[in-house]
Design a protein around this motif. Structure first.
Motif, mmCIF file in Angstrom:
data_model
loop_
_atom_site.group_PDB
_atom_site.id
_atom_site.type_symbol
_atom_site.label_atom_id
_atom_site.label_comp_id
_atom_site.label_asym_id
_atom_site.label_seq_id
_atom_site.Cartn_x
_atom_site.Cartn_y
_atom_site.Cartn_z
ATOM 1 N N THR A 425 3.129 25.846 28.687
ATOM 2 C CA THR A 425 2.134 26.461 27.880
ATOM 3 C C THR A 425 2.133 27.968 27.723
ATOM 4 N N ALA A 426 1.738 28.524 26.929
ATOM 5 C CA ALA A 426 1.736 30.006 26.835
ATOM 6 C C ALA A 426 1.155 30.634 28.186
ATOM 7 N N ARG A 462 6.888 36.695 24.578
ATOM 8 C CA ARG A 462 6.145 36.424 23.466
ATOM 9 C C ARG A 462 6.617 35.634 22.392
ATOM 10 N N VAL A 463 6.115 34.431 21.996
ATOM 11 C CA VAL A 463 6.341 33.827 21.056
ATOM 12 C C VAL A 463 5.826 34.459 19.424
ATOM 13 N N PRO A 465 4.376 34.981 15.809
ATOM 14 C CA PRO A 465 3.721 34.175 14.942
ATOM 15 C C PRO A 465 4.479 33.861 13.842
ATOM 16 N N THR A 466 4.713 32.601 13.080
ATOM 17 C CA THR A 466 5.334 32.301 12.089
ATOM 18 C C THR A 466 4.333 31.984 10.919
ATOM 19 N N THR A 519 -5.207 29.749 11.331
ATOM 20 C CA THR A 519 -4.015 28.804 12.009
ATOM 21 C C THR A 519 -3.795 27.429 11.255
ATOM 22 N N GLY A 547 1.784 30.043 12.369
ATOM 23 C CA GLY A 547 1.905 29.118 13.299
ATOM 24 C C GLY A 547 2.080 29.969 14.704
ATOM 25 N N GLU A 548 1.815 29.304 15.935
ATOM 26 C CA GLU A 548 2.081 30.226 17.314
ATOM 27 C C GLU A 548 1.260 31.530 17.377
ATOM 28 N N ASP A 554 -2.499 38.002 15.980
ATOM 29 C CA ASP A 554 -1.221 37.282 15.646
ATOM 30 C C ASP A 554 -1.569 36.884 14.260
#
Length: 736
Positions: A425-426, A462-463, A465-466, A519, A547-548, A554
């Protein structure tokens, strides 16, 4: 049981045919070993064990060499002895014409044969020259070659010579990968000596290793041989599948032990079982038997804490695996008599000690569960309940497929294991779940936050956002002006329609391009409805699926990535404009100031100030909005990213919003400060106001909300992003 051959393969004998013509007296054959060693084989008179050698009659190329010599079985007047010399060449690219050995009386000069030979050809040549002295000659050469164990070329040559002279004295039938990095061996051999010794591991890159061996009897092996079980310390230099054999010095010289063609290679979970079966019947030194018992008592995938015959029990509540930050483990350990010496988080050969720095928490529920247990009831007299623990740890081997487990080492050296199933998980979600699981009144909570939660968040990757999908519900690209990027966060779906209505009745925003970001889940649920609203209000709307995305910031970043314009207006979906003309004022002010970011006043629904510039004491928060409306455009340390107009590339070049924050307030402040320090001037435009609520508490209670803010502030301080202590007063006067 694995099949066993009747005996070792035949070795070279004196009757083997050589690879080429034997060197005559006065001639020698050269065999390069690696880039700097040369094996010289020839015949002649008696020669000392050590001498100075000169290559190619070059007085600079003089080096000491070691020589092994033997009397020829059929001597001649010109050649009574054979010899093999090892000397340094200094370079791999040299050609060899002559070599001269200094000896008493007169030096002896030899001419090299035109072609050098390989080490296998050299072994055949030695077999022809040595006759029944081959074994002693090869053993002496091997001693010289293995004396420098750091050179894999010398080791490889020694292994080849030993294999050629002696064949194999047995077979390794099983190779197992141990949990502690060692390799478990099992098989049979002649000349087995129980104990600790050094061996050369035969493989693609031979290496010297320590080997602990124990022997035992077996009925299905040749008479005179012994079965063995052992541990090979390789420090990860070679895998079990890469081992081709072992070479060691036995009682009667060097020996080679081959790996059987039908070998069994056991994984880490299976190796413990094979070690347990062997250690019950093996004999060796006490130290080696103890090491074998440790290997036998390794993790095999099963939980063994609950079967300990001691008052020690453990439970695991949560195990989170976070990208870049390792693991966050929580649970309880009941050990009233201090039998446990250490608790480690392990995965294959990697480990992290937990008990040296974990946070201990009150767990009266654990005490209650074991009060009536006879083994524990006498240990609760002091009334202590600090059985819980929380620990953040990182394993150096990264993300491996090997099983994850806890290892308890007891003071009597026994070990017990608890397999773990980590939840990926994050870091933010892992931290929030852990915070909610802790009693807010526990006095150890601040320590847990400082030593485990904050480091977890600071180290997390950090991932970004896409953009998953983009749907234009109107002439977005043809619309005039910088686009307005609106985030639709959690609980804001119902408020989007009124916001779009307000934008539609303002002549300036009605013509502007609007990017609505949500989202992926909300996008698929709302895309049709938003399209109808865009058509009804005649808006130039672009719907963006992100996404993300963890929060509204984000979403705004994903929206920025879905644009191509130079300038954009960011607007959190929880805000609504207090008056018309806000878009024109923000965009016009920003256009007049190069590389600037402009933010309006943010106020709550009761018209009290929520944000009015970045000040260390947030001095205007809570004031009536009328108290700041008359201020002029004012430079500030950081803009509010909830609503601002800014260059689009500024956000992207800064890397977007930082990860690790639990809430949004300091996350936006972080980026605002980074943008200001990157050369983008930040301003507060008091005459433009936006109304809306603050972010919802991430923890659900006011106490937990305060804890979340405290954690975020510590992260901000650690990253060196805290606001400066100085203050810049806004200028009062006519509205901008």
């Amino acid at each position: 049981m694995l099949a066993v051959d009747n005996g070792p393969p035949p070795s070279l004998t004196a009757t083997s045919r050589p690879a080429g013509r034997l060197p005559r007296a006065g001639r020698v054959t050269g065999c390069p070993i690696g880039s700097s060693v040369l094996l010289v084989i020839g015949t002649g008179g008696a020669i000392p064990d050590a001498a100075l050698a000169t290559l190619n009659d070059d007085p600079i190329a003089v080096s000491p060499c070691a020589i092994i010599s033997w009397r020829l079985a059929t001597p001649s007047p010109s050649a009574t002895h054979g010899f093999a010399a090892l000397l340094s060449t200094g370079s791999a690219d040299r050609t060899f014409a002559t070599v001269q050995f200094e000896r008493e009386g007169a030096p002896r000069r030899y001419v090299f044969m035109p072609r050098t030979v390989s080490i296998n050809e050299a072994a055949t040549l030695l077999a022809e020259l040595c006759g029944n002295q081959l074994a002693a000659t090869i053993d002496a050469l091997a001693d010289l070659l293995i004396a420098l164990p750091s050179d894999p070329n010398r080791l490889s040559a020694a292994v080849t010579l030993i294999k050629a002279a002696h064949g194999s004295c047995g077979f390794i039938e099983l190779l197992g990968e141990g949990q502690d990095g060692e390799i478990f061996l099992q098989g049979w051999a002649n000349d087995v000596m129980p104990g600790m010794g050094r061996v050369v591991v035969d493989g693609d890159r031979p290496a010297v290793a320590e080997c602990a061996l124990a022997a035992y009897a077996r009925q299905d092996i040749p008479q005179g041989a012994s079965a063995f079980a052992g541990l090979l310390d390789m420090d990860g230099a070679i895998s079990p599948g890469g081992i081709q054999g072992l070479v060691w010095r036995g009682r009667h010289g060097w020996r080679h032990l081959a790996v059987h063609d039908r070998k069994l290679i056991a994984g880490p979970l299976e190796t413990a079982g094979h070690a347990r079966a062997a250690v019950l019947r093996a004999h060796s030194t006490p130290q080696i038997l103890l090491r074998l018992r440790m290997a036998a008592n390794s993790f095999d995938g099963t939980e063994t804490v609950s079967s300990l015959p001691l008052p020690v029990r453990m439970g695991v509540d949560d195990v989170f695996q976070v990208e870049g930050a390792g693991f966050l483990v929580s649970g309880w350990l009941l050990d009233p008599n201090d039998h446990v010496q250490s608790v480690k988080l392990r995965r294959h050969t990697s480990e992290a000690r937990l008990d040296e720095g974990w946070g201990r928490l009150e767990r009266s529920d654990v005490t209650d569960a074991f009060t009536d247990h006879p083994a524990f009831s006498r240990a609760f007299g002091d009334g202590g309940h600090r059985h819980g623990f929380v620990a953040h740890a990182q394993l150096p081997d990264g993300d491996q497929p090997s099983p994850l487990y806890l290892e308890l080492t007891l003071r009597d050296t026994r070990r017990a294991f608890m397999p773990l199933a980590p939840l990926r998980t994050a870091a933010r979600l892992a931290a929030l779940r852990q915070i909610r699981a802790i009693d807010p009144s526990d006095w150890a909570l601040p320590e847990v936050m400082d030593r485990h939660i904050v480091p977890l968040l600071c180290a997390s990757e950090r991932v970004s956002p896409t953009v998953k999908a983009v749907v234009d519900a109107g002439p977005f690209e043809a619309a005039a002006g910088p686009p307005i990027v609106i985030s639709v966060g959690e609980g804001e779906e119902d408020g989007v329609a009124p916001l779009l209505a307000l934008l539609a009745i303002d002549p300036e925003t009605k013509r502007a391009p609007i990017a609505l970001v949500m989202t992926s889940e909300r996008f698929h649920r709302q895309v049709a409805r938003m399209g109808k609203l865009a058509s009804f209000y005649a808006l130039s709307l672009r719907l963006v699926s992100a996404g993300e995305a963890a929060d509204a910031y984000d979403l705004l970043e994903a929206g920025a990535r879905a644009l191509s314009s130079d300038t954009m207006v960011l607007l959190a979906g929880s805000l609504i404009p207090n008056n018309n003309g806000w878009y024109r004022k923000l965009v016009g002010t920003q256009a007049a100031l190069k590389n600037s970011i402009i933010s309006p006043t943010l106020a709550y629904e009761d018209y009290s100030v929520r944000w009015a510039g970045t000040w260390p004491a947030r001095r205007y928060e809570g004031y009536p909005i009328s108290a700041v409306t008359g201020f002029k455009l004012t430079p500030v340390t950081a803009a509010s990213l909830d609503c601002c107009v800014m260059p689009r590339q500024a956000l992207l070049k800064a890397g977007g919003f930082a990860g690790g924050y639990l809430g949004s307030r300091d996350k936006g402040f972080d980026l605002g400060l980074r943008l200001g320090r990157a050369g983008f001037a930040c301003y507060w435009l008091p005459s433009v106001q936006m109304l809306g609520s603050d972010e919802a508490s991430s923890a659900g209670t006011s106490k937990m909300g305060s804890l979340v803010q405290s954690i975020d502030r510590k992260i901000l301080d650690i990253r060196g992003m805290a606001a400066p202590t100085g203050n810049t007063n806004p200028s009062e006067g006519p509205r901008a």
